[in-house]
Design an enzyme around this catalytic site. Structure first.
Site, PDB file in Angstrom:
ATOM      1  N   ASN A  37      -4.959 -32.558  13.877  1.00 38.09           N
ATOM      2  CA  ASN A  37      -4.677 -30.851  13.898  1.00 38.09           C
ATOM      3  C   ASN A  37      -3.408 -31.027  12.845  1.00 38.09           C
ATOM      4  O   ASN A  37      -2.562 -31.488  11.956  1.00 38.09           O
ATOM      5  CB  ASN A  37      -4.233 -30.830  15.297  1.00 38.09           C
ATOM      6  CG  ASN A  37      -3.990 -28.891  15.592  1.00 38.09           C
ATOM      7  OD1 ASN A  37      -4.282 -29.147  15.244  1.00 38.09           O
ATOM      8  ND2 ASN A  37      -2.507 -28.902  15.882  1.00 38.09           N
ATOM      9  N   VAL A  81      -6.502 -29.590   7.212  1.00 41.49           N
ATOM     10  CA  VAL A  81      -7.851 -29.907   7.184  1.00 41.49           C
ATOM     11  C   VAL A  81      -8.138 -29.093   6.075  1.00 41.49           C
ATOM     12  O   VAL A  81      -8.095 -27.445   6.345  1.00 41.49           O
ATOM     13  CB  VAL A  81      -9.292 -30.348   8.235  1.00 41.49           C
ATOM     14  CG1 VAL A  81     -10.813 -30.098   7.672  1.00 41.49           C
ATOM     15  CG2 VAL A  81      -9.010 -30.776   9.528  1.00 41.49           C
ATOM     16  N   GLU A 170      -2.422  -5.890  24.404  1.00 44.94           N
ATOM     17  CA  GLU A 170      -1.945  -7.191  24.849  1.00 44.94           C
ATOM     18  C   GLU A 170      -0.452  -6.709  24.326  1.00 44.94           C
ATOM     19  O   GLU A 170       0.936  -7.282  24.761  1.00 44.94           O
ATOM     20  CB  GLU A 170      -2.475  -8.185  25.105  1.00 44.94           C
ATOM     21  CG  GLU A 170      -3.681  -8.584  26.240  1.00 44.94           C
ATOM     22  CD  GLU A 170      -3.915 -10.099  26.690  1.00 44.94           C
ATOM     23  OE1 GLU A 170      -3.517 -10.784  25.650  1.00 44.94           O
ATOM     24  OE2 GLU A 170      -4.090  -9.920  27.420  1.00 44.94           O
ATOM     25  N   GLN A 315     -11.810 -18.291  26.586  1.00 48.97           N
ATOM     26  CA  GLN A 315     -12.873 -18.972  27.749  1.00 48.97           C
ATOM     27  C   GLN A 315     -14.113 -19.063  26.786  1.00 48.97           C
ATOM     28  O   GLN A 315     -14.564 -20.273  27.729  1.00 48.97           O
ATOM     29  CB  GLN A 315     -13.168 -17.871  28.992  1.00 48.97           C
ATOM     30  CG  GLN A 315     -13.331 -18.268  29.930  1.00 48.97           C
ATOM     31  CD  GLN A 315     -14.569 -17.140  30.315  1.00 48.97           C
ATOM     32  OE1 GLN A 315     -15.017 -16.882  31.463  1.00 48.97           O
ATOM     33  NE2 GLN A 315     -13.592 -15.634  30.954  1.00 48.97           N
TER      34      GLN A 315
END
Lengths: 400, 400
Positions: A37, A81, A170, A315
């Site tokens: 990461n 990456v 949001e 999700q």
């Protein structure tokens, strides 16, 4: 004996959950697991509207990857990456490379600009922790600027959110909730703050229940948000945005939230893709590449009921990680009978700032305090899933 | 009977102390007192390096004028002074005008640019509460930018302070002390931050004790500050500053602190002035205008011992306010025997951030913790003088 090498690229919802699940499923002799990461932390992408608007400390939305992993079982490599060399079974990193027997590509998304000129130059497009920090500090600078600038018609406190999808709504929810406090802190009259949400589609939150959308828009409008629906953005300039038939909105702050495309590494690596997303097989593998799983925002799966792709969400990424872990376990056991991914919709809640939210859970519509409560429970559940109860306790949201 | 009308223009150290002292000296029947100021708050100009560098909440450096005044005795008008009409015995405000019998001009200072091109366009020049907020938020934005910009050679985290006088040194003292914390908060490597102080004179803190100057420079250099002394700034551009023989320092942040000149209202009103400062009579009145006192940064008084003007400081402004109040009291009593102003140097301490400072008190040189203690006592004394013990308790600095 050569242990199988599993490499997971990306530590967002998909990659992080894949790493944690695989490390629990597999014994030390079954396989080596490496997670790579760009940063040494995982962050809650779905929370970023809060630090971006300044209503949450950015640090609260991230957690050290080493604290989430059993580091005896998973090697962590902090690197970026660059490309997947499918034929060579390796990935190229900025500072090295990694061989794999099985690869999980979970590299997340980047902003979709639809080719509109000026977006990268003049709008905030990075929905990352670093990007959120930048938006937050920019907003506060603009409030601090207000009493120092001579020409206030140039949009010093005009905020344009491009896109009325989840992210845009949001974010403006948080900002509109926080605006009165910012006005007080910087001696700015409330009416100096203009907030626009510009959306090309004929409705805000396209696909969401119209009754809830109306509830949300009314609430946001009561806080001073102005909606420009059915209004495409033509261009982003140094002084604002040009919309519809050429109308210009002068604004010093433009937050780009018109949707995302898959990580550019996908296309660079030669995967067949649509807006950077690979239409994966039912078992989540890339077509023609039995050793490469692609999950999260880089994967495209059709929702057969609606006959359109599932939107990329935390999700679905988390659920894909579970299926992938199961399928890799099967492959290691020599089985070729992999499980087909099936999305189990646990509901969708959009926060509107403060104690307000709207959502659909099962067939039930919820709004206001109930929805806000549910949103916080969903956020806590994500923490529980990836990091267990200690993390939920430390970083979780008190729901009342 | 017509009461004498006293108008005080400006609520900095000079004006605020003049208003408070006059309201205590004079009975309600002696005169009406009106204080006019652009904001409804008084702020501690000498503290502004702290909120500007972000080491103090800006709100702590200000106090509501109404809480400092006996509002039964002093009228407060929140407005901006545009011009003094000496012949008509009135001052023009942005939204009105005020007649006076006696006027105290205490309108403070503005940045001196020495005609260097680009200063107003590209540097932070406003040493006001609003200006300090802007510098603070700008600095934090630049730290937030760091991980988002591609080209870091363009000076995203390079800070140039123009001028190594008191303001410049105290500001870089705070910033250098705070830099490690900012690096940590924004995931920025410490070496990415470059801090320059550029000074045209042959020494930092010109006129200050050389031994203390060396102590201060060594300390600041140990925190990563780079001094360019004897180096005039030729131009300020959108990308940085051009210094000396044409060397360019790329920097996104330039804080201008090369000294000040008197408020432009002075020259606009036709007072004879040198860099906006009026060489006042010994009793602090403007030459030829027996009803106008000019104090603080707009007044020029020669230090006979050194044969040069006293530098404009909070200390001298406060002392001028006392003399002015006494002299107005005498005038109201019909006396023409006014007191000549005499500066009583109570010492000078420059803070260097954290628990470090350098200073001279009497004939004694102090530095380190002792000087830092003394600096905090001086700051508290300013609060005590203008607002009494309750204000010192509320806003004062704990000295240990």
């Amino acid at each position: 004996m050569n242990k199988a090498k599993i490499v997971i690229a990306g530590a967002g919802y998909g990659g992080m959950n894949a790493a944690v699940t695989l490390s629990k499923k597999l014994g030390a002799n079954d396989a080596s697991i490496t997670l790579v990461n760009k940063h040494d932390y995982h962050y809650q992408t779905t929370w970023l509207h809060e630090p971006a608007a300044g209503s949450m400390e950015p640090d609260r939305a991230r957690v050290k990857i080493s604290s989430l992993l059993n580091t005896n079982r998973v090697n962590f490599v902090e690197d970026e990456v660059v490309e997947v060399k499918k034929e060579d079974k390796k990935i190229i990193l900025k500072n090295g490379e990694l061989d794999y027997d099985y690869l999980v590509v979970a590299l997340g998304a980047t902003a979709e600009t639809f080719g509109i000129p000026g977006v990268h130059e003049h709008a905030f497009t990075k929905w990352t922790l670093d990007g959120a920090r930048q938006v937050k500090e920019h907003i506060e600078l603009k409030f601090a600027d207000y009493n120092n600038v001579l020409d206030r018609t140039e949009g010093v406190l005009t905020f344009v959110v491009a896109g009325a999808g989840f992210t845009g709504i949001e974010f403006i929810g948080e900002l509109s909730e926080r605006a009165p406090e910012l006005c007080k802190r910087y001696d700015v009259p409330r009416e100096a703050v203009r907030m626009y949400v510009v959306e090309a589609a004929p409705s805000a939150l396209p696909g969401f229940d119209p009754e809830l959308v109306e509830y949300g828009m009314n609430l946001l409008e009561s806080r001073g948000v102005e909606f420009k629906i059915n209004t495409p953005i033509k261009e982003v300039t140094a002084s604002g945005v040009i919309v519809g038939e050429g109308e210009e909105i002068n604004a010093d702050t433009i937050v780009w939230a018109t949707g995302v495309r898959g990580n550019p590494v996908i296309e660079k690596s030669g995967f067949e893709a649509n807006r950077g997303r690979v239409k994966v097989e039912p078992d989540l593998r890339a077509p023609g590449h039995d050793d490469v799983f692609i999950i999260g925002d880089c994967a495209l799966i059709i929702n057969e009921e609606a006959n359109r792709p599932y939107p990329p969400t935390a999700q679905i990424a988390t659920q894909m990680a579970k299926t992938t872990a199961k399928n890799i376990e099967s492959l290691l056991k020599g089985s070729s009978n992999l499980e087909a991914f099936k999305f189990n919709n646990q509901g969708t809640v959009a926060s509107l700032g403060g104690k307000e939210a709207i959502g659909v859970v099962g067939s039930r519509k919820i709004y206001g305090g109930t929805a806000s409560f549910m949103k916080k429970m969903i956020d806590n559940k994500a923490l529980l899933t990836v990091g267990g109860p200690m993390l939920a306790l430390k970083k979780g949201k008190f729901p009342l």
